[in-house]
Write a protein that holds these residues in place. Sequence first.
Motif, PDB file in Angstrom:
ATOM      1  N   PHE A   1       0.815  -1.211   0.000  1.00 17.87           N
ATOM      2  CA  PHE A   1       0.000   0.000   0.000  1.00 17.87           C
ATOM      3  C   PHE A   1       0.853   1.268   0.000  1.00 17.87           C
ATOM      4  N   ASP A   2       1.865   1.313   0.840  1.00 21.07           N
ATOM      5  CA  ASP A   2       2.673   2.520   0.972  1.00 21.07           C
ATOM      6  C   ASP A   2       3.562   2.774  -0.238  1.00 21.07           C
ATOM      7  N   ARG A   3       3.718   1.774  -1.084  1.00 19.04           N
ATOM      8  CA  ARG A   3       4.546   1.940  -2.273  1.00 19.04           C
ATOM      9  C   ARG A   3       3.743   2.428  -3.475  1.00 19.04           C
ATOM     10  N   LEU A   4       2.429   2.445  -3.353  1.00 18.20           N
ATOM     11  CA  LEU A   4       1.579   2.856  -4.464  1.00 18.20           C
ATOM     12  C   LEU A   4       1.505   4.381  -4.547  1.00 18.20           C
ATOM     13  N   SER A   5       1.678   4.899  -5.733  1.00 18.93           N
ATOM     14  CA  SER A   5       1.675   6.363  -5.927  1.00 18.93           C
ATOM     15  C   SER A   5       0.243   6.874  -6.087  1.00 18.93           C
ATOM     16  N   ILE A   6      -0.531   6.712  -5.030  1.00 21.64           N
ATOM     17  CA  ILE A   6      -1.932   7.128  -5.039  1.00 21.64           C
ATOM     18  C   ILE A   6      -2.172   7.997  -3.812  1.00 21.64           C
ATOM     19  N   SER A   7      -2.704   9.173  -4.018  1.00 28.79           N
ATOM     20  CA  SER A   7      -2.950  10.079  -2.895  1.00 28.79           C
ATOM     21  C   SER A   7      -4.179   9.642  -2.107  1.00 28.79           C
ATOM     22  N   GLY A   8      -4.291  10.167  -0.886  1.00 30.67           N
ATOM     23  CA  GLY A   8      -5.456   9.859  -0.068  1.00 30.67           C
ATOM     24  C   GLY A   8      -6.747  10.280  -0.729  1.00 30.67           C
ATOM     25  N   GLU A   9      -6.711  11.446  -1.388  1.00 29.02           N
ATOM     26  CA  GLU A   9      -7.901  11.929  -2.089  1.00 29.02           C
ATOM     27  C   GLU A   9      -8.304  10.978  -3.210  1.00 29.02           C
ATOM     28  N   GLN A  10      -7.301  10.457  -3.950  1.00 27.19           N
ATOM     29  CA  GLN A  10      -7.596   9.519  -5.035  1.00 27.19           C
ATOM     30  C   GLN A  10      -8.179   8.215  -4.497  1.00 27.19           C
ATOM     31  N   TRP A  11      -7.657   7.758  -3.351  1.00 27.34           N
ATOM     32  CA  TRP A  11      -8.209   6.544  -2.749  1.00 27.34           C
ATOM     33  C   TRP A  11      -9.683   6.737  -2.408  1.00 27.34           C
ATOM     34  N   LEU A  12     -10.006   7.864  -1.814  1.00 29.77           N
ATOM     35  CA  LEU A  12     -11.392   8.114  -1.413  1.00 29.77           C
ATOM     36  C   LEU A  12     -12.310   8.263  -2.625  1.00 29.77           C
ATOM     37  N   ILE A  13     -11.796   8.841  -3.712  1.00 32.58           N
ATOM     38  CA  ILE A  13     -12.601   8.939  -4.928  1.00 32.58           C
ATOM     39  C   ILE A  13     -12.913   7.550  -5.466  1.00 32.58           C
ATOM     40  N   MET A  14     -11.895   6.679  -5.500  1.00 35.47           N
ATOM     41  CA  MET A  14     -12.121   5.307  -5.964  1.00 35.47           C
ATOM     42  C   MET A  14     -13.099   4.579  -5.050  1.00 35.47           C
ATOM     43  N   TYR A  15     -12.991   4.858  -3.750  1.00 35.58           N
ATOM     44  CA  TYR A  15     -13.899   4.218  -2.798  1.00 35.58           C
ATOM     45  C   TYR A  15     -15.337   4.656  -3.058  1.00 35.58           C
ATOM     46  N   GLU A  16     -15.537   5.934  -3.317  1.00 38.38           N
ATOM     47  CA  GLU A  16     -16.873   6.442  -3.631  1.00 38.38           C
ATOM     48  C   GLU A  16     -17.432   5.765  -4.880  1.00 38.38           C
ATOM     49  N   LEU A  17     -16.564   5.550  -5.871  1.00 37.45           N
ATOM     50  CA  LEU A  17     -17.014   4.972  -7.138  1.00 37.45           C
ATOM     51  C   LEU A  17     -17.334   3.479  -7.027  1.00 37.45           C
ATOM     52  N   GLN A  18     -16.930   2.834  -5.923  1.00 41.53           N
ATOM     53  CA  GLN A  18     -17.206   1.406  -5.757  1.00 41.53           C
ATOM     54  C   GLN A  18     -18.687   1.111  -5.590  1.00 41.53           C
ATOM     55  N   GLY A  19     -19.451   2.127  -5.256  1.00 38.85           N
ATOM     56  CA  GLY A  19     -20.863   1.883  -4.993  1.00 38.85           C
ATOM     57  C   GLY A  19     -21.065   1.439  -3.559  1.00 38.85           C
ATOM     58  N   LYS A  20     -22.057   0.619  -3.333  1.00 39.68           N
ATOM     59  CA  LYS A  20     -22.369   0.185  -1.977  1.00 39.68           C
ATOM     60  C   LYS A  20     -21.311  -0.771  -1.457  1.00 39.68           C
ATOM     61  N   GLY A  21     -21.054  -0.650  -0.154  1.00 41.95           N
ATOM     62  CA  GLY A  21     -20.132  -1.546   0.531  1.00 41.95           C
ATOM     63  C   GLY A  21     -20.584  -1.695   1.966  1.00 41.95           C
ATOM     64  N   PHE A  22     -20.026  -2.652   2.678  1.00 36.47           N
ATOM     65  CA  PHE A  22     -20.473  -2.956   4.034  1.00 36.47           C
ATOM     66  C   PHE A  22     -20.332  -1.745   4.957  1.00 36.47           C
ATOM     67  N   ILE A  23     -19.117  -1.195   5.068  1.00 34.11           N
ATOM     68  CA  ILE A  23     -18.896  -0.086   5.986  1.00 34.11           C
ATOM     69  C   ILE A  23     -19.633   1.168   5.516  1.00 34.11           C
ATOM     70  N   LYS A  24     -19.641   1.397   4.220  1.00 35.59           N
ATOM     71  CA  LYS A  24     -20.330   2.576   3.681  1.00 35.59           C
ATOM     72  C   LYS A  24     -21.820   2.538   4.034  1.00 35.59           C
ATOM     73  N   THR A  25     -22.451   1.395   3.801  1.00 39.07           N
ATOM     74  CA  THR A  25     -23.885   1.270   4.082  1.00 39.07           C
ATOM     75  C   THR A  25     -24.164   1.366   5.577  1.00 39.07           C
ATOM     76  N   LEU A  26     -23.338   0.690   6.385  1.00 34.73           N
ATOM     77  CA  LEU A  26     -23.535   0.711   7.829  1.00 34.73           C
ATOM     78  C   LEU A  26     -23.363   2.116   8.387  1.00 34.73           C
ATOM     79  N   ALA A  27     -22.347   2.832   7.920  1.00 35.30           N
ATOM     80  CA  ALA A  27     -22.117   4.195   8.399  1.00 35.30           C
ATOM     81  C   ALA A  27     -23.311   5.088   8.101  1.00 35.30           C
ATOM     82  N   GLN A  28     -23.898   4.915   6.930  1.00 34.98           N
ATOM     83  CA  GLN A  28     -25.036   5.750   6.558  1.00 34.98           C
ATOM     84  C   GLN A  28     -26.292   5.384   7.346  1.00 34.98           C
ATOM     85  N   LYS A  29     -26.357   4.154   7.862  1.00 34.83           N
ATOM     86  CA  LYS A  29     -27.463   3.790   8.750  1.00 34.83           C
ATOM     87  C   LYS A  29     -27.278   4.438  10.122  1.00 34.83           C
ATOM     88  N   LEU A  30     -26.028   4.561  10.545  1.00 38.20           N
ATOM     89  CA  LEU A  30     -25.745   5.217  11.822  1.00 38.20           C
ATOM     90  C   LEU A  30     -25.923   6.727  11.713  1.00 38.20           C
TER      91      LEU A  30
END
Length: 357
Positions: free
Chosen positions: A91-120
């Motif tokens: 992970f630390d060797r990948l040339s991907i910024s934190g912002e880019q990681w979060l953008i990719m995460y958003e584009l994944q659609g629904k996920g376990f933690i994402k859905t659970l967080a939105q229920k909370l």
Amino acid sequence: MWALINRDELVTGLALRMIARDLKRITMTWPATEQYLVKIRKAQSKSHLLEIDFGRVNTLLREDLRAHRDRINARYKKLFRPLCAWLVQNFDRLSISGEQWLIMYELQGKGFIKTLAQKLDPQAMWCLPGQAVPDSESVLIRNIIHNETLLKDRRQRALPFWFVDTGYTNFLTGKKTWHRLVANNLHMIPDLSRPWPADRLRLLPSMPRPWRVNQGAILVVENSEHHYQQQGTTLEAWRTFVLQKLKPQTDRLIVFRSKELDRKTRDDLYEHLCASDYYCVITDASAAAIEAVWAGIPIITLGQHISRPVARTSLANINDLYRGPIGDWLCALTYSQWTLAEMQSGLAVKMIRRYHA
């Protein structure tokens, strides 16, 4: 509220993109259909008549499509987990910024933690490991590993958080059916002074055995080193503490069982307990305590854990073990673990706020 996205979840989107490129290279072939058409052409060359059974063609097309899908699924299963593991390790060797990681995460659609967080909290936001979260705001954390420092800080300073991890009775089926969601701690201790519904008892595949009165050894089941780091101590120091407290009070054999992290190589603790004559099982905060209760073996639970209401909680009680009723506790237990569907639908959050507030 913030949801901490672990590396395991962050790399999923990248892994899927990489695998998608590979899967696109799998050529679609029609062997069954083409074989039939070759047969038709040969017959036509002899009779000069073209006779095609379109029902048969339709069946063969479906057969070829299923075969193609199976090839894609097989390739996906072969690549996905190893690729995710490699991405996490590097992970630390990948040339991907934190912002880019979060953008990719958003584009994944629904996920376990994402859905659970939105229920909370419907306004939940995402954060990365190591990213600062305001003390006044809650954070959703999944698993202890790699989150030790954050969890320890939140607990020591009584800051709000939600913790997600494995449930308590998965050992009964060998499947990861159950999950736990806990507010401001790693485990909840149900209040048995209040009534608990019995309707979820039907979800348990079996009930605990009656309490046994065995005369064998004392089994001490250890947690991982990560657990003791949370308590500000070490596994070795905990072992020493247990021995120092027990030896003046009993001459029984004391057996320590380490936590083998590799589920593929460790033996089944529940089966081992059912076949044993252990006098009792001692844990700090481990699902092994639940397995012992199911095997009918009394327990001593030293730390914060759901098993405390049906356990002794001090080594001073080694000669006075609890063998009392467990019915109310079983009902509470079933309202302290949830299926994936119940977590994602919001039922778990609703029931936790109702019964564990």
